[in-house]
Each structure stands twice: as C-alpha cells, then as structure tokens.
Design a protein around this motif. Sequence first.
Motif, short mmCIF file in Angstrom:
data_model
loop_
_atom_site.label_atom_id
_atom_site.label_comp_id
_atom_site.label_asym_id
_atom_site.label_seq_id
_atom_site.Cartn_x
_atom_site.Cartn_y
_atom_site.Cartn_z
N GLY A 77 0.79 -1.38 0.06
CA GLY A 77 0.15 -0.02 -0.09
C GLY A 77 0.85 1.39 0.08
O GLY A 77 0.73 2.40 -0.80
N ASN A 78 1.96 1.19 0.78
CA ASN A 78 2.94 2.63 0.83
C ASN A 78 3.57 2.45 -0.60
O ASN A 78 3.77 3.51 -1.20
CB ASN A 78 3.80 2.35 1.97
N ALA A 79 4.03 1.51 -0.95
CA ALA A 79 4.82 1.58 -2.26
C ALA A 79 3.88 2.01 -3.41
O ALA A 79 4.23 2.85 -4.25
CB ALA A 79 5.20 0.07 -2.75
N ARG A 91 10.18 -3.84 -3.42
CA ARG A 91 10.97 -2.65 -4.09
C ARG A 91 10.29 -1.78 -4.94
O ARG A 91 9.47 -2.34 -5.80
CB ARG A 91 12.39 -3.34 -4.77
N ASP A 92 10.39 -0.39 -4.70
CA ASP A 92 9.56 0.46 -5.69
C ASP A 92 10.47 1.18 -6.42
O ASP A 92 11.57 1.55 -5.63
CB ASP A 92 8.45 1.21 -4.73
N SER A 93 9.62 1.96 -7.46
CA SER A 93 10.49 2.92 -8.03
C SER A 93 10.23 4.37 -7.88
O SER A 93 10.25 5.39 -8.52
CB SER A 93 10.53 2.81 -9.66
N ARG A 151 6.08 10.92 9.59
CA ARG A 151 5.76 10.88 8.33
C ARG A 151 6.81 11.82 7.63
O ARG A 151 7.13 12.76 8.12
CB ARG A 151 4.31 11.62 7.87
N VAL A 152 7.39 11.36 6.31
CA VAL A 152 8.22 12.20 5.69
C VAL A 152 7.73 13.22 5.47
O VAL A 152 8.20 14.56 5.53
CB VAL A 152 9.15 11.15 4.66
N ASP A 153 6.68 13.49 4.50
CA ASP A 153 6.03 14.44 3.89
C ASP A 153 4.77 14.54 4.85
O ASP A 153 3.55 13.90 4.22
CB ASP A 153 5.89 14.37 2.32
N GLY A 175 1.29 2.97 10.61
CA GLY A 175 1.25 1.59 9.79
C GLY A 175 2.73 0.92 10.05
O GLY A 175 2.60 -0.43 10.36
N LEU A 176 3.75 1.48 9.59
CA LEU A 176 5.06 0.70 9.86
C LEU A 176 5.24 0.31 11.06
O LEU A 176 6.02 -0.69 11.39
CB LEU A 176 6.30 1.72 9.12
N THR A 177 5.10 1.11 12.02
CA THR A 177 5.34 0.84 13.62
C THR A 177 4.60 -0.50 13.88
O THR A 177 5.16 -1.35 14.56
CB THR A 177 4.83 1.89 14.52
P1 ADP Z 1 1.19 6.03 6.76
O1 ADP Z 1 0.07 5.55 7.24
O2 ADP Z 1 1.42 7.63 6.86
O3 ADP Z 1 1.72 5.58 5.29
P2 ADP Z 1 3.50 4.33 7.66
O4 ADP Z 1 3.80 4.12 8.99
O5 ADP Z 1 3.19 3.36 6.78
O6 ADP Z 1 2.20 5.58 7.78
O7 ADP Z 1 4.65 5.12 6.90
C1 ADP Z 1 5.34 6.29 7.58
C2 ADP Z 1 6.01 7.25 6.51
O8 ADP Z 1 7.17 6.54 5.87
C3 ADP Z 1 4.92 7.53 5.43
O9 ADP Z 1 4.33 8.63 5.81
C4 ADP Z 1 5.83 7.92 4.44
O10 ADP Z 1 6.53 9.18 4.58
C5 ADP Z 1 7.21 7.01 4.73
N1 ADP Z 1 6.98 5.99 3.76
C6 ADP Z 1 6.48 4.63 3.98
N2 ADP Z 1 6.65 3.56 3.07
C7 ADP Z 1 7.45 4.53 1.90
C8 ADP Z 1 7.65 4.22 0.60
N3 ADP Z 1 7.57 2.90 -0.07
N4 ADP Z 1 8.56 4.96 -0.07
C9 ADP Z 1 8.83 6.36 0.48
N5 ADP Z 1 8.26 6.79 1.77
C10 ADP Z 1 7.57 5.83 2.34
#
Ligand code: ADP
Length: 380
Positions: A276-278, A304-306, A324-326, A339-341
Amino acid sequence: MRLYPKLLISYLVVVIIGLAVIIASTTFVAPRNFAHRMEMMMESEEHEPGQGQRHGMMNGPPTDEEINQRFRDALNESLIWGGGAAIGAALLISAFVAWRITQPVKAMAAASDRIASGHYEERLATHQHDEIGELVHSFNQMAAALQSTETMRRQLIADVAHELKTPLTTIVGTMEGLQDGVIPNTPATFELVHQEANRLRRLVLDLQELSRVEGGKMAFNLQPHLPAELVKFATDRLTPQFTDKDIALTVSLPANLPAIYADLERTGQVLINLLGNALQYTPSGGQVEIFAESLDRQVRFAVRDSGVGLTPDDCEKIFQRFYRVDKSRARASGGSGIGLTIARHLVESQGGHLWATSDGLGKGSTFFFTLPTENFTKSS
Ligand code: ADP
C-alpha cells in the motif's frame, strides 16, 4: 572486589585485630604491669616493715601464692584494657563496613521515593565495583528506562491530541459553516466530513491495534505457509489498485523456497501495508516488485518500488509512531503514520525483522522483512 570476599575479609580483619591487641597486651603490657605490682609490693614492705599483713602478705620475702596473685591481677587488668581496645577496633571496622553497605542502599531508597514522585531524572553515582555497585548500576538503568517510558507516554499523548485535532477542526468548522449557511449544503461538503470522520475512525483503530501489539496481547496463529501463499494473500487484495494507478506489480519468487512459520493474516497485513505504501509513494508509470530468498533458517521478503525514495535518516525514523516524511501529503492520503510501527511489531512478534533501505530521494526504496522457517515459539 566482590561483596562476599569483602565481608569475609572484614570479619577476618576484626578477629585478627582483636587477637593482635590481646597478644600485644599480654606480651608487652602484662609483664610491665606485673613488674610494677611487684615493685609496689616490695616498696611498701621496705617503708612499712611488718605491715605486710595489711596487703594480705606475711613478713619476709613474697610467697608463691602472693606472686601468683599479683600475676593474675596484672594479666586480668591488661586483658580488660586489651579486650576494650579490641572491641573498640572491631566496632570501628564493622561500623565502616556497615556504612559502606547501607549508605548506597539508603541513597537508593531515597532516590526511589523521588522517582515515585515524578523526578525521573534521578540517578546515583557509584565507584564501587562489587554487588552494591552493580545494584546501583541496575537502579540507574531502571530509572533511565522509566524516564524514557514517561517521555514516550507524554509524546504519545501530545501526538494523539495533534492527530485528532486536524480532522476534528475540519468537521467542526464545516458543520458550523453549514449551520450558518456559509458553506453550501452539497454532496461534496458531506463527503469532506465523511472523509475526516473516516480518518478519525482509522486512527482510533490503528491506535487500538498498536496498543494490543505493543502490549504483547495479540495472539499469533503460527503455521507453516509457503511464501507464495503469503504473497498471493496480499496481491489478490491490491492488484486492482496497482492497475488503476498504472503501476507494474511483479512477483519473482524462487521455486524452492521453504515454508515460513507465520500467522497468515497478520503477516499478510504487513505485506499489504508495505505494498500500500509502495503504491502510494510511487508515481503512475512506476514499478513495484516483490521478491524473496531463502537465508539461514529464514526467508527474506522484499518490496522494492521506483517511488519517491527515502533519506538514510528517514529509513529508520519511519518506523516511529506518527512519523511521516511529508506530513501534509501523507495526511491528505489518510495515513496515520502508525502503519510501519505496527508492521515492525507484528514481524518481530513472529521472530523476524523489518527494515528499509533506499538509494536516496527520487531513487525508490526497498522494504525487507524476514520470517523464520522454524516455529519461533518452540525455539525461543
Ligand atoms: P502512513 O500511514 O502515513 O503511510 P506508515 O507508518 O505506513 O504511515 O509510513 C510512515 C511514513 O513512511 C510515510 O508517511 C512515508 O513518509 C514513509 N514511507 C512509507 N513507505 C514508503 C515508501 N515506499 N516510499 C517512500 N516513503 C515511504
């Protein structure tokens, strides 16, 4: 030196000092005392001849009985003084040893009270290298752990409040605008409120899940599953969305991968999260690839994503809650940043690891996770 030999040696020192003082008093003091008593006896006989009867003596040279009596008196007197000195020395040493043991214990008791009343920064200094020193060290570690838990708790409350504030402000603002007639009563307005309410619901569900997985309250049904089964579980659910966004999703799994011991649903949830993140962070026309390889008693999966890629610093930070990065972009997509946590906790609870790598911004990213090929709960 350890406490056990220290205590043994201190007791031994007390006994040796006692003995030394007594031996010194019988060797040096008692003979002088005896000689002094004999002199006194002789003098009193010279000055008052015939008065020996008063001192319990007969006239003439002292008898054996009189000499014995003087000897016993001299010995007893020096033993009393020597014994007193030995007790004094023993008391001093014992008091020092007792102080060395009780002083850090008392300091720890006082520090515990201060920690209990909220002063988590409390630490104790020690230069001792024995069990007491180790106890002080463990105490400091415990205080540091409590302090970090407290900091995390405060941070969590602040983060949750912040996360709740944005959608709630939108909902309240829109509803007020509707009531005042400032915002038009259109389907778009209701859709906006609905979206924000949905975001709140997702956040609460994610928090519930995070609290269960962090508290170790989640039950895992660990069963052997072929890696292809796990990948199918996730791709079946997401392939349509990849097609919609025009992102190529490819799967390359070697034929002879061993079965992994995992909970299919929960691990599938991890893979869905990564895919989903990719999908979200890769622009249309990009590629996402799933691959896996067999390592020593584990299988390593990779997504792996581009897409947009990550800085080395963000590769670790993204596993922190709410990171979150952005921020604006992720929030707009409804991501809670948890989600990632959750995914990392889910993988680690099954005996694996989850991490991210990237060649830098704009160069895509790869998320790896491992899962054991043996029953984790049996071997751990
Ligand atoms: P969210 O629900 O905001 O996606 P996650 O915990 O899944 O929360 O991800 C945290 C942050 O990690 C995201 O907000 C994004 O900035 C970064 N991130 C996650 N997956 C990717 C990815 N495949 N490429 C780039 N940034 C990612």
